[in-house]
Structure formats: structure tokens, C-alpha cells
Design a protein around this motif. Structure first.
Motif, PDB file in Angstrom:
ATOM      1  N   GLY A 155       0.867  -1.154   0.081  1.00  0.00           N
ATOM      2  CA  GLY A 155       0.085  -0.008  -0.127  1.00  0.00           C
ATOM      3  C   GLY A 155       0.729   1.002  -0.109  1.00  0.00           C
ATOM      4  N   GLU A 156       2.323   1.187  -0.002  1.00  0.00           N
ATOM      5  CA  GLU A 156       3.186   2.338  -0.196  1.00  0.00           C
ATOM      6  C   GLU A 156       2.909   3.035  -1.442  1.00  0.00           C
ATOM      7  N   PHE A 157       2.563   2.296  -2.407  1.00  0.00           N
ATOM      8  CA  PHE A 157       1.899   2.744  -3.728  1.00  0.00           C
ATOM      9  C   PHE A 157       0.591   2.342  -3.800  1.00  0.00           C
ATOM     10  N   ASP A 158      -0.270   3.324  -4.077  1.00  0.00           N
ATOM     11  CA  ASP A 158      -1.656   2.934  -4.411  1.00  0.00           C
ATOM     12  C   ASP A 158      -2.335   3.926  -5.445  1.00  0.00           C
ATOM     13  N   VAL A 159      -3.629   3.730  -6.048  1.00  0.00           N
ATOM     14  CA  VAL A 159      -4.370   4.480  -6.767  1.00  0.00           C
ATOM     15  C   VAL A 159      -5.628   4.659  -6.298  1.00  0.00           C
ATOM     16  N   PRO A 160      -6.303   5.622  -6.277  1.00  0.00           N
ATOM     17  CA  PRO A 160      -7.644   5.847  -5.607  1.00  0.00           C
ATOM     18  C   PRO A 160      -8.623   5.353  -6.508  1.00  0.00           C
ATOM     19  N   PHE A 161      -9.523   4.744  -5.824  1.00  0.00           N
ATOM     20  CA  PHE A 161     -10.715   4.174  -6.505  1.00  0.00           C
ATOM     21  C   PHE A 161     -10.233   2.971  -7.699  1.00  0.00           C
ATOM     22  N   ALA A 162      -9.180   2.413  -7.266  1.00  0.00           N
ATOM     23  CA  ALA A 162      -8.981   1.150  -8.259  1.00  0.00           C
ATOM     24  C   ALA A 162      -9.636  -0.048  -8.123  1.00  0.00           C
ATOM     25  N   PRO A 163     -10.365  -0.706  -8.925  1.00  0.00           N
ATOM     26  CA  PRO A 163     -10.899  -1.727  -8.704  1.00  0.00           C
ATOM     27  C   PRO A 163      -9.994  -3.035  -8.488  1.00  0.00           C
ATOM     28  N   SER A 164      -8.828  -3.090  -8.731  1.00  0.00           N
ATOM     29  CA  SER A 164      -7.850  -4.103  -8.657  1.00  0.00           C
ATOM     30  C   SER A 164      -7.643  -4.500  -7.146  1.00  0.00           C
ATOM     31  N   GLU A 165      -7.625  -5.901  -7.207  1.00  0.00           N
ATOM     32  CA  GLU A 165      -7.047  -6.350  -5.824  1.00  0.00           C
ATOM     33  C   GLU A 165      -5.626  -6.072  -5.308  1.00  0.00           C
ATOM     34  N   SER A 166      -4.895  -5.669  -6.687  1.00  0.00           N
ATOM     35  CA  SER A 166      -3.304  -5.641  -6.415  1.00  0.00           C
ATOM     36  C   SER A 166      -3.331  -4.240  -5.764  1.00  0.00           C
ATOM     37  N   ALA A 167      -4.255  -3.431  -5.588  1.00  0.00           N
ATOM     38  CA  ALA A 167      -4.042  -2.069  -5.018  1.00  0.00           C
ATOM     39  C   ALA A 167      -4.650  -2.202  -3.818  1.00  0.00           C
ATOM     40  N   ALA A 168      -4.125  -1.343  -2.781  1.00  0.00           N
ATOM     41  CA  ALA A 168      -4.594  -1.283  -1.424  1.00  0.00           C
ATOM     42  C   ALA A 168      -6.064  -0.742  -1.395  1.00  0.00           C
ATOM     43  N   GLY A 169      -6.025   0.342  -2.492  1.00  0.00           N
ATOM     44  CA  GLY A 169      -7.330   0.954  -2.632  1.00  0.00           C
ATOM     45  C   GLY A 169      -7.637   1.848  -1.215  1.00  0.00           C
ATOM     46  N   GLN A 170      -6.473   2.314  -0.413  1.00  0.00           N
ATOM     47  CA  GLN A 170      -6.900   2.980   0.821  1.00  0.00           C
ATOM     48  C   GLN A 170      -6.746   4.642   0.612  1.00  0.00           C
ATOM     49  N   VAL A 171      -6.532   5.033  -0.465  1.00  0.00           N
ATOM     50  CA  VAL A 171      -6.170   6.539  -0.699  1.00  0.00           C
ATOM     51  C   VAL A 171      -7.503   6.949  -0.962  1.00  0.00           C
ATOM     52  N   LEU A 172      -7.854   8.136  -0.436  1.00  0.00           N
ATOM     53  CA  LEU A 172      -8.999   8.710  -0.696  1.00  0.00           C
ATOM     54  C   LEU A 172      -8.707  10.263  -0.891  1.00  0.00           C
ATOM     55  N   PRO A 173      -9.076  10.943  -2.295  1.00  0.00           N
ATOM     56  CA  PRO A 173      -8.842  12.261  -2.560  1.00  0.00           C
ATOM     57  C   PRO A 173      -9.692  13.154  -2.367  1.00  0.00           C
ATOM     58  N   ALA A 174      -9.543  14.549  -2.109  1.00  0.00           N
ATOM     59  CA  ALA A 174     -10.685  15.570  -2.085  1.00  0.00           C
ATOM     60  C   ALA A 174      -9.999  16.735  -2.405  1.00  0.00           C
ATOM     61  N   ARG A 175     -10.757  17.657  -2.850  1.00  0.00           N
ATOM     62  CA  ARG A 175     -10.315  19.150  -3.485  1.00  0.00           C
ATOM     63  C   ARG A 175     -10.101  19.901  -2.137  1.00  0.00           C
ATOM     64  N   ASP A 176      -9.114  20.697  -2.399  1.00  0.00           N
ATOM     65  CA  ASP A 176      -8.829  21.765  -1.203  1.00  0.00           C
ATOM     66  C   ASP A 176      -9.719  22.891  -1.752  1.00  0.00           C
ATOM     67  N   ASP A 177      -9.773  23.955  -0.793  1.00  0.00           N
ATOM     68  CA  ASP A 177     -10.318  25.320  -0.990  1.00  0.00           C
ATOM     69  C   ASP A 177     -10.282  26.168  -2.391  1.00  0.00           C
ATOM     70  N   ASP A 178      -9.062  25.723  -2.789  1.00  0.00           N
ATOM     71  CA  ASP A 178      -8.902  26.273  -4.167  1.00  0.00           C
ATOM     72  C   ASP A 178      -9.347  25.271  -5.490  1.00  0.00           C
ATOM     73  N   GLY A 179      -9.670  24.042  -5.215  1.00  0.00           N
ATOM     74  CA  GLY A 179     -10.154  23.021  -6.084  1.00  0.00           C
ATOM     75  C   GLY A 179      -9.045  22.366  -6.366  1.00  0.00           C
ATOM     76  N   ARG A 180      -7.768  22.245  -5.761  1.00  0.00           N
ATOM     77  CA  ARG A 180      -6.728  21.218  -6.105  1.00  0.00           C
ATOM     78  C   ARG A 180      -6.873  19.938  -5.500  1.00  0.00           C
ATOM     79  N   VAL A 181      -6.648  18.987  -6.247  1.00  0.00           N
ATOM     80  CA  VAL A 181      -6.748  17.819  -5.686  1.00  0.00           C
ATOM     81  C   VAL A 181      -5.663  17.336  -4.604  1.00  0.00           C
ATOM     82  N   ARG A 182      -6.157  16.927  -3.357  1.00  0.00           N
ATOM     83  CA  ARG A 182      -5.329  16.683  -2.322  1.00  0.00           C
ATOM     84  C   ARG A 182      -5.654  15.462  -1.807  1.00  0.00           C
ATOM     85  N   ILE A 183      -4.916  14.945  -0.854  1.00  0.00           N
ATOM     86  CA  ILE A 183      -5.338  13.593  -0.287  1.00  0.00           C
ATOM     87  C   ILE A 183      -5.839  13.614   1.172  1.00  0.00           C
ATOM     88  N   LEU A 184      -7.034  12.941   1.263  1.00  0.00           N
ATOM     89  CA  LEU A 184      -7.638  13.041   2.562  1.00  0.00           C
ATOM     90  C   LEU A 184      -7.256  11.844   3.213  1.00  0.00           C
TER      91      LEU A 184
END
Lengths: 150, 485, 485, 150
Positions: free
Chosen positions: B393-422
Motif C-alpha cells: 500500500g506504499e504505492f496506491d491508486v484511488p478508486f482502483a478496482p484491482s485487488e493488486s492495489a490497497a485502494g486506501q487512498v481517498l482524494p478530495a479538493r482543497d479550497d482552491d479546487g486542487r486535488v489533495r489526499i484525505l
């Protein structure tokens, strides 16, 4: 005592965003959540429910083949001794612009306790679970979840 | 065990020979003859040459229909009426699952009934001759775009068929696309594809390779996307690929998108060997589109404006009919022209936006942290490190269907709209970087008077299709319902 | 002699009484009753209040058809399907020429045949009651937009009819619109309009006034447009107008457009009395549009992006059918939604572009030079000074058909696409400012390998409709022909 | 000897951009240009041609009413003793998507020596004038005009 909910996207459907958000919402609301992920077969749902003593099974389908993919699902559950488990289904359940009332009726007849369309917010499903599983409000989220609960 | 080593000639031959049994059209593939065939193609059909010598961002749509004649007509329409500079051939999903028999059935049904029962062009079934007829009949270079985890036979046939560009890679066509494909195996399968491309390259036929940058297309933090691009670039380069187009999908925030494209080029140039030509491709917004062509044109407009400022080598365009699935040729051409108009009106303007350098530096620092961890886990071997980092899980892709990825990363936009990691899960980002993400999301949370939570994620996923960038909770600025709703 | 003095009450009365003979519907105008009527309108129909308290740029289309029912339906369509925040009523061109009898004929023909033989809404002929029915039937504030040099009767009737915003002014609705109207006379006619608006304002009914910023709509240098806005604002303020919306038409260069809108607000605030509320309106590109809806959407997209960064109080939108004249309601609503989507995706982003401050300073310096000369020529009287400066050519508008303007100024784009001045005629810009324009155009000329000449002007006038910003001579980047061509 | 050309937009048409650019182009090409501007009537054209001893009269019309606006124009010119003057017309000469060959024929029959559509570049009109007025090339622009010529 937290209730256990099994989640999954049935069939060969790979839509993952909705179920990921639903998982987060259910956890934040105090449920024990087992997310089987996308492309989950009927036997996998049944095994998951048995292994984890599920109180409810939530089936998601977004690619329009829900009816084929869930045919015989409740028969399978009953055979596995899970006839009492609460079952919901939600998503884009029919291809095209069908009348949703009709779609709901179809899936109710198949045995699902509740049927939701793709616009349903997680909160709605949670409220329904709280009612159907007779959960006292104090047991789940009375307040906005803090980040720690994620 | 999977290693980042060049596939030996003998192994390449053995695999190729095995693949010949998978579908009869493989019989027609002959490497030497194919190299000769490529030599007959005019300069304007040599993909890498056209892309790498362009003096403005080139436009490319997505398009694929089952029958050869229809595909030729579709591509020529997109070129002449849309002004497409580069053409695509999108492959059907049976082929993506290596179900060539089912694709054949679909193709024959399409031929008999005139109805398109396949969602793309089954290039394996059309075979070398079919592909060549396509290449010869259209007036621009054509790329194979597909989403196939095991694309070895597809590559054999399309390379021999005259295609000189091939999208995908072992992470980008596995993790976001499918649940149970083993990552190590996919890496080995793509080593074959890349080695084949490398061999053509050694024989004078440059095959351009393009890792798929947008990944899951849903609020992917730039550092994750760019790390995947660099990893796939390294794997390709090891096999002898010399022309690499690294991809990035628009997140909709001007500063972050421009910064990310610059970071992509810069890190690509740095990490990849000097003899590899690195170009970039910008994908217009890959998330949910507004169910309204007028608003969709607004989304496309922002994509065009971003491209004009960032100046990638290539732009993959969207159409105003995006929300309803596959667009008509006309809508596809319209998306091309809207994008072209914006680019040509903005391209010569000197638009320097504050904060791009700082954002680029932040993206590069984050990407380096991920790449360092991957290389460490592999003890210097990028293939091994990638597999291990995905496992932990040290490398991960958000919303990945694959069992090869932990799928633990969740992104959200900051106050300026930039994508950050929640939610970071075990993503290999150091505390000081995590802290910056947290602070940014806390600021947004304060603005909105709520805690940072998955609700932001849910609101952000829907925001653009509902007519805004950031999924604010108050429901202010509601979108008026469009005429097409 | 024309002077910038408040029109005495007696004079206002005399003119109003004379105007009553011009068309029978004038009979119904009663000031006190009209003030009472305005008092019955709900807050969401009070134009100035809605505009001045908005927290994001409000959108307004252009629209006018002859029959009342049709106009109501059209405006409600634009509000509900386009999301228009403010509504227009565009007046027909017979009314613009004060030919009320011809307008009446057209209106009756429209009523009988069901065909629209007028190109707008003949508000004078509909009279006070017709106007009120319109105001009551639509759910947003409505402005009168027209192009009438002598708009006195139109103002009397529409103000009494419940309209609370009125476009135009003595320069902006004369010089760009007509050949032989005497400027001094037009100034006096607008003094009546403004005094009437001022009187309503004194009685608690704020009438918003909006000088027409785009002028000839063809590469107007910002300093000229802004100087006209300030002059008309000063003339209006003298008559008691307290709500002024100064206008500016997009030239298509992001930095210059944002700088010009900021300069407009800043100089408006500075030159106009403190008790006048100054807002700004940005007109999406008023020049030639591409003959292709997809490309037109690109032009609109750039307008929306510019508006999102400059944040004017109001945006007048264009439709993708611009090139073929009057758009359908659907196309007009589409232009609104495309603009809205871009604004709502960009508005919350922090986009600070380099060079805007410098360009703004240059625009302000140039505008001040023009305004100083005007005030000098009038010995402190802006009305007199304007008339004299137009006579001498020290004040001028490019491509103006009017004999009141010297018409010696020729604009051209510089190498960055910003509009500069190629031919100054006698325009009152000091040598150091002229030198900057010359240097910029010399740089472009060098890039293009030709001399700075009218050919640049001709090429620039057509450039956007041909798919680019700058009219480069080499014909590079040619636009592909659109499906709608 | 520079030739004198009269320019104007006929009728109540107020389209000024094209004629302004044409004026500049003709001046740069060495012609003496008298630009009557927009909204110019037939009598004004005739008076302008008489007053300035015009070699050619160029009529522009962009709002679709050229046929009405130019009816009787050549009769008027002849009556004023200007029957020999070269006359051109250009612009959007007919409303709608008529065949331009037909439009050209209509205006040729009315007496115009040349008829141009709205897409015509100034250079084309200049070349035509050079030919029709039999101007040796040396007399006009052999080279790109410098700014000073504007």
C-alpha cells in the motif's frame, strides 16, 4: 453492538467509486463493513455473508445487467441459511429510460428488501439500515464523523 | 521472479510463437516483412515523427467501431471535419479480455446486421491486412487505444498492421481496469509488448508507447499519476522503447493541471534514459460530465484553455455528448474544434500564472518520495519495487478496482479546487507532505463549516457534472437544469 | 451650448410634455403613479439591488421579439433553461430610429401573420401596460437594451413600465451606430434620459444605467472604451444617476481583458462621485464569430474563463449561433450555460496572471491622457470637452461610422494578441505611450516578416472567425472546415 | 498620375470595417481615395464622383439590400455625364444562400463592371482596378507599403 454489512458490485461490473464512498459512509456511521469490491459473484456474496455473520447485504450494479446478475440470488441465500439477512440493491438497475417504479417492483419481487436508484445518497441507505435492523440511534452516528472515524 | 530486465530474443520468440495459437490471424505476422511494410509509409503517417516535431499541441479524439469501412469513414470524418491531427483506434472490450472468439462473433454480427454489437474495433480479428487497409486509408498517424491488460497478441498484430503508437502499460491498463489480474504477470506481458516495440525501433521503425495517465479518471492526485507514468516509462525504456508519451488527466484546477504537466515532462526527462524522447499527453476531464451539451462544452473549454497554457505535445479531446457514452462522429468532431479554437486563441498569448512553480515543486517532491520508495523496495529494480509497493500500500491508486492495489487512498479538493489526499492509507508520502495535504483540506473544511470527511469526496466526485468544481455542501450556485436534461 | 449641467426640472417637464405628442402611448406615463408602481415590485426584480449585492458574476443574454407573449416566453426560457440571472429586452430597429409608426405596422403584422417582421420588442408601442405585464410575468430584473441615439420617449415609457435598467449613452449609442447624428444634440437627449433616471432614483426607485462598452465591437483599444465609459458615467452622474454599470467588450487576450476590466472599475470608482455605485459588465466577444457552433463555443469558453478570472459584476453572453444572427432561445440558453459552467469551475480558483498589473497601469495611464485632454478642451466641462475632442480627433473610436468621429484610429494586435494602436490620427496620447504601441507592433511585424500596415488590421478583424486570435499572414494553423460550414 | 477612386457603403447600411480597410489598401496601392463612408445615398455617390473627377466608383453593401439600393444608379451616373466611370460593387449582395453567379449576373446587367462577394480581399479589387484603368504596374505598389504610406 455494531452490525455487519457486506458490500459488493455484482457481476463483471467494475464501477468502484460509489461503493468506495458507501463503504466510508457506513464505517463512519458505526457499521462493521466488509467491502467485497467490484466484479463480485453471487457465491462470493454468500460466502462473505456467512463468514462475517452479515446483518445486511448491499448489492450494487451500475452497468445495466443487474437483473441477470442477481437471478437466483435469494434462493442461494436461503439455501445457505441466510434467508433472514436484509438485502438491498442499488444503482443503474435497468438499461435505458425505464420507469423506476417498475424496476423497483421487479427487484422487490426477486426478494430485495429495498431498491435504490443511482442518485441515492449514502445517508439514505444508512437511515434505511438503521430502521430495518432496528438500531437505536445512540448506537450509530448522532454527530458528524470526525476524520479519526474514517 | 519478475525483474526489470530486457526480455531475451529467445524468450520473445518463444512467447510470440505461443501467441500464434491464440487466434488464426496471428499466422500472418512476419517481423521482417512488417518492418519493410512500415518503410513504405509516408512521413505524415509516422506517429513518433509527427508528434515529436509538432509546433503546437496536436489533437486526438477517441473512436472505434467494429467494421473496417465504418472505422475508416469515422476516422476520416474526425480528421477532415474535426481537424484531428492524430487518429485513434479504440479496441472493443472482448479483445480487452482476450476473448477473440466473442469479438469475432460480434464482428460477424455487425457485418450481417449492420448494427454495432461491439464497442470498438477488433483489430486482432481484422488481422494484419485489415489493419494495413485502415492505416493506408486514413490521412494521419493512428494509435491503438484499448485498455487490455494482456495486450501481447494485439501488439503483434497491430504493429505488423502498420500502427506506430500503442497505449497502455502494466499498471495503467491493469489497476484501474480490472479486479484480479496479477500485477507481476501483467508487467511481464507488457515487457513483451515493449520489447517488440523496441525491436521495431532497432530496425528503424519507431513505435511510440503511451502509458495511460488518467488511471481511474477520478480525482487522481498528480503525484500518483506521474509516479505511474515514470515507472511504466522506465519499464518500457528497459525493453528498448525510444518514443514515450507520458499522460495526465485534467483535474480541472488550472494551476495544478499546468504544474502537473510540467512536472510530468520534467520528471520524465530526468528519470528516463537520454536516448528516449519524452513527450506528454493531456486528457481532457475524464470524470463525470454534465448531462447537458452546453455545460459539457464549458468543461471542454476549460480543458482547451488549460492545454493552451500548459502546451503538452498532445491533447485527447472529449465531446459534448460525453455523458451519454459514445459520441456521434459529429459531436466528437465538435469537441475537437471547440478545443482547437480555444488553443489557437490562447496559444500565442503569454499567460504566466502565479503559484505554478510552487505547485510543480510540491508535485515533484511528492512524486520523488513515491519513486524513491518503489526503487528502495525493489532494491533498485523498478519492476520488483512496484509489485512490492503495491502489496504494502506504499504505492496506491484511488478508486482502483484491482485487488493488486490497497485502494486506501481517498482524494478530495482543497479550497482552491486542487486535488489533495484525505486518506493516505500506507502511501509512501513523508509526514511533512501529508501535513500540507491535511492543512489544505482543513482550510476547506473550515470554509464549509464541516469536518474533512468522505462526504467531501462524494461531493467532489459529482461536482463537475453538477456544474461546479468543488463539491461544496451548501448547495449554493446550483446548476440550472439544461435543455438536454 | 451643450454643457454638463443638471437639467432643470422645468426643462425636464417641457421636454417630456413635447415627447407626449410623438406617440399615443406616452399619454399613459405618470411619474408619481410610476414611482408607486415600482414600489410594488418585489426585491428580486429590483435591478440595481440584485446586481450590486451579487456574490458572483451574473449572466445576462440578449433577446427581443415583437410580441409580448413571445417575449415573456423567450425571457422565461432563458431564465429557467439558461440560468440567466438578469434578463434583457432588446428593442427593434425602427424604434431605434424613432420610427414608431413603422414599428407599429411591424407589430401588427407580427400579430396578424405570426411572423416576426421586427428585430426586437417595440416597447414604445407596447406602452406602459405592455411593459408592466412583461415585468410582472418574468422572474428576474429586466434591462432595456436598444442602440437608440434619441431614447427619450423609450426611457419615459419603459421606466414607467417597470424597467429599472437602461443601456446606452450619447457616445456609445451614437458614434458606433449611426452616421449623421449630432453629438451635442445626442448628449442633450441623454441628459433627459439620465435626469429622468435620477429623478426616479431620488424618489426611491434606483434606475441602473449602463453605457455600452463594446462600441464598434471591433478591436477597440481598452483606453478608448474606458474613456467613453467614464465620460458617459460623469454625464449620467451629473443628472443624478446613482447606479452605473460600465461596460467593456472582450478582445480575446486574457491579460489585457482582465487588466481592462480592473482599470474600468478602478477609474470608474475614481472619476465618479462617491455616492454613485459603480459596477462593471463584460461583453463576450462582439466581433465576427466562426461560422461553426463548435468553434463558437470555443470563443464563448474563452469569454467565460476571462470572466471567471476578472470577476466583473455582470457578463453579457453570446450564443454558438452568433454567426448566423439572432439565435434560437435554445442556442441562447446554451451560451449562458457554457459560460456558467466555465465561471463556476474557475471562480473559486486563485488564478493570478503575471503582467496584469503592468497592463492595467498602461491602460489607466492611456485613459487618463484621453480624459485629461477631454476635460481640458471643455475647460473642465466634460460635455463640451467631449464634443470638441471628437471634432479635433483627439478623441476617436476605430471603425466608427459616425461623421462626428474622425475615424482615423486603426488598431492591430501585437505579438501577444493584445490590441494596440497602429494609426493614431490625432488621438490625444503622448509620444511615450505611442512609442510603446509602435514598439509592440514592430515586434509583431518582425515575427511575421512584414511591415506594420493595414493588412494586419484586416487580418486581425477576421482572425477569430477564422479560428485564431492573431491574423498571421502565413496562413499557418488553418482552421479545419466545420461540419456547420 | 494617381487615379481617383470613390468609395462608399450604399443605402442605410452602417458596416464600416470593410470599407475602412479597403480605403487603407487603395491608398497604400497609390490611389487617391475619397471615402464617403457608410449610409451613402446615390446622389452622394454621384456628387462625390463629379467633385473629385473619379476614375472609378466602388459601392459596398453588406446588409442584403443592394439590389433596391442601387436601382437606377447607372442611369443617374450617365445623366451626370459619368457614363464612362468604372463601377464595382461588392459585399453581401443578396439575402440568403443564393447562387453567387446569379447575383453577379444581376448586378452586371444593372451596369456594374465587376461584382465581388464578401470574401474578396482588397488585393483582388486593386488588381482589377489596375487592369480596368490600364495602370502600368510601376505606378502603383510594386512593393509592400511602409507605415509612412498609410
Amino acid at each position: 453492538m455494531p452490525r455487519t454489512v457486506i458490500l459488493g458490485v455484482i457481476g463483471s461490473d467494475a464501477h468502484v467509486v460509489g461503493i468506495t464512498i458507501l463503504e466510508q459512509a457506513l464505517e463512519a456511521a458505526g457499521f462493521d463493513v466488509v467491502n467485497l469490491g467490484v466484479q463480485t459473484s453471487q457465491p462470493e456474496f454468500v460466502a462473505g455473508a456467512q463468514d462475517h455473520g452479515a446483518d445486511a447485504v448491499l448489492v450494487s450494479s451500475l452497468y445495466g445487467h443487474a437483473e441477470q446478475d442477481t437471478r437466483g440470488f435469494h434462493h442461494r441465500l436461503t439455501q445457505a441459511g441466510l434467508g433472514d439477512v436484509t438485502t438491498y440493491i442499488g444503482g443503474n438497475l435497468a438499461v435505458g429510460q425505464d420507469d423506476f417504479a417498475e424496476t423497483r417492483e421487479t427487484f422487490r419481487e426477486m426478494g430485495f428488501d429495498r431498491v435504490f436508484d443511482a442518485e441515492t445518497e449514502p445517508e439514505e441507505a444508512i437511515a434505511a439500515l438503521q430502521q430495518d435492523l432496528e438500531i437505536p440511534l445512540t448506537e450509530t452516528d448522532a454527530e458528524e464523523p470526525a476524520r479519526a472515524t474514517l | 521472479m519478475t525483474r526489470d530486465k530486457r526480455l531475451p530474443e529467445s524468450e520473445l520468440q518463444r512467447i510470440a510463437s505461443d501467441l500464434r495459437d491464440d487466434w488464426p490471424t496471428a499466422e500472418a505476422v512476419e517481423f521482417t516483412e512488417a518492418v519493410e511494410y512500415h518503410g513504405t509509409l509516408p512521413a505524415e503517417k509516422r506517429f513518433a515523427e509527427v508528434l515529436e516535431t509538432a509546433d503546437r499541441p496536436l489533437l486526438q479524439p477517441r473512436a472505434g467501431v467494429p467494421r473496417l469501412r465504418d472505422q475508416i469513414e469515422l476516422l476520416e470524418g474526425l480528421r477532415t471535419e474535426g481537424g484531428a491531427d492524430l487518429l485513434p483506434t479504440t479496441i472493443d472490450s472482448y479483445t480487452r479480455d482476450n476473448e477473440y472468439a466473442k469479438a469475432q462473433e460480434g464482428l460477424e454480427e455487425a457485418r450481417e446486421t449492420g448494427e454495432d454489437t461491439l464497442n470498438g474495433f477488433p483489430a486482432v480479428n481484422h488481422g494484419v491486412d485489415g489493419c494495413r487497409e485502415l492505416i493506408e486509408s486514413v490521412g494521419a498517424p493512428v494509435e491503438v487505444r484499448h485498455g487490455t491488460p494482456d495486450a501481447r497478441l494485439l501488439a503483434m498484430i497491430t504493429f505488423a498492421g502498420g500502427f506506430q503508437s500503442f497505449e497502455g502499460g502494466p499498471i495503467s491498463y491493469n489497476i484501474p481496469y480490472t479486479k484480479r489480474r496479477d500485477l507481476a504477470q501483467t508487467i511481464e506481458q507488457w515487457q513483451f509488448v515493449d520489447r517488440l516495440a523496441g525491436l521495431y525501433t532497432e530496425f528503424g521503425v519507431t513505435i511510440n508507447r503511451e502509458p495511460f495517465g488518467p488511471l481511474t479518471g477520478t480525482l487522481v492526485p498528480p503525484c500518483i499519476a506521474i509516479a505511474v507514468m515514470v515507472v511504466e516509462g522506465l519499464l518500457s525504456a528497459t525493453q528498448g522503447v525510444k518514443s514515450l508519451t507520458l499522460g495526465y488527466g485534467q483535474v480541472g484546477t488550472l494551476v495544478q493541471d499546468v504544474a502537473a504537466l510540467r512536472a510530468l515532462q520534467s520528471l520524465g526527462d530526468e528519470y528516463l534514459p537520454d536516448d528516449v524522447t519524452v513527450t506528454t499527453v493531456f486528457h481532457e476531464w475524464m470524470g463525470g460530465f454534465p448531462p447537458d451539451e452546453a455545460r459539457a462544452n464549458g468543461v471542454i473549454g476549460l480543458g482547451g484553455a488549460t492545454a493552451a497554457i500548459a502546451k503538452p505535445d498532445k491533447v485527447i479531446t472529449k465531446s459534448p455528448q460525453e455523458f451519454r457514452g459514445v459520441p456521434t462522429m459529429e459531436a466528437n468532431a465538435a469537441g475537437l474544434r471547440t478545443t482547437r479554437q480555444l488553443i489557437d486563441m490562447l496559444l500565442e498569448q503569454d499567460v504566466q500564472i502565479d503559484g505554478i512553480d510552487a505547485e510543480q515543486e510540491f508535485i515533484e517532491r511528492s512524486t520523488r518520495a513515491l519513486l524513491d520508495t518503489i526503487l528502495e523496495r525493489g532494491e533498485g529494480d523498478v519492476a520488483r519495487g512496484t509489485i512490492r509497493a503495491f502489496e504494502t500500500g506504499e504505492f496506491d491508486v484511488p478508486f482502483a478496482p484491482s485487488e493488486s492495489a490497497a485502494g486506501q487512498v481517498l482524494p478530495a479538493r482543497d479550497d482552491d479546487g486542487r486535488v489533495r489526499i484525505l486518506e493516505f492509507g500506507d502511501l509512501a508520502l513523508p509526514d511533512e507532505i501529508r501535513e500540507i495535504h491535511r492543512t489544505k483540506l482543513d482550510t476547506r473544511a473550515e470554509t464549509e463549516g464541516r469536518e474533512p470527511s468522505f462526504k467531501m469526496v462524494a461531493d467532489d466526485v459529482d461536482a463537475i457534472s453538477e456544474g461546479r468544481l468543488i463539491g461544496r455542501p451548501d448547495g449554493s450556485n446550483p446548476a440550472p437544469s439544461g435543455g438536454d436534461d
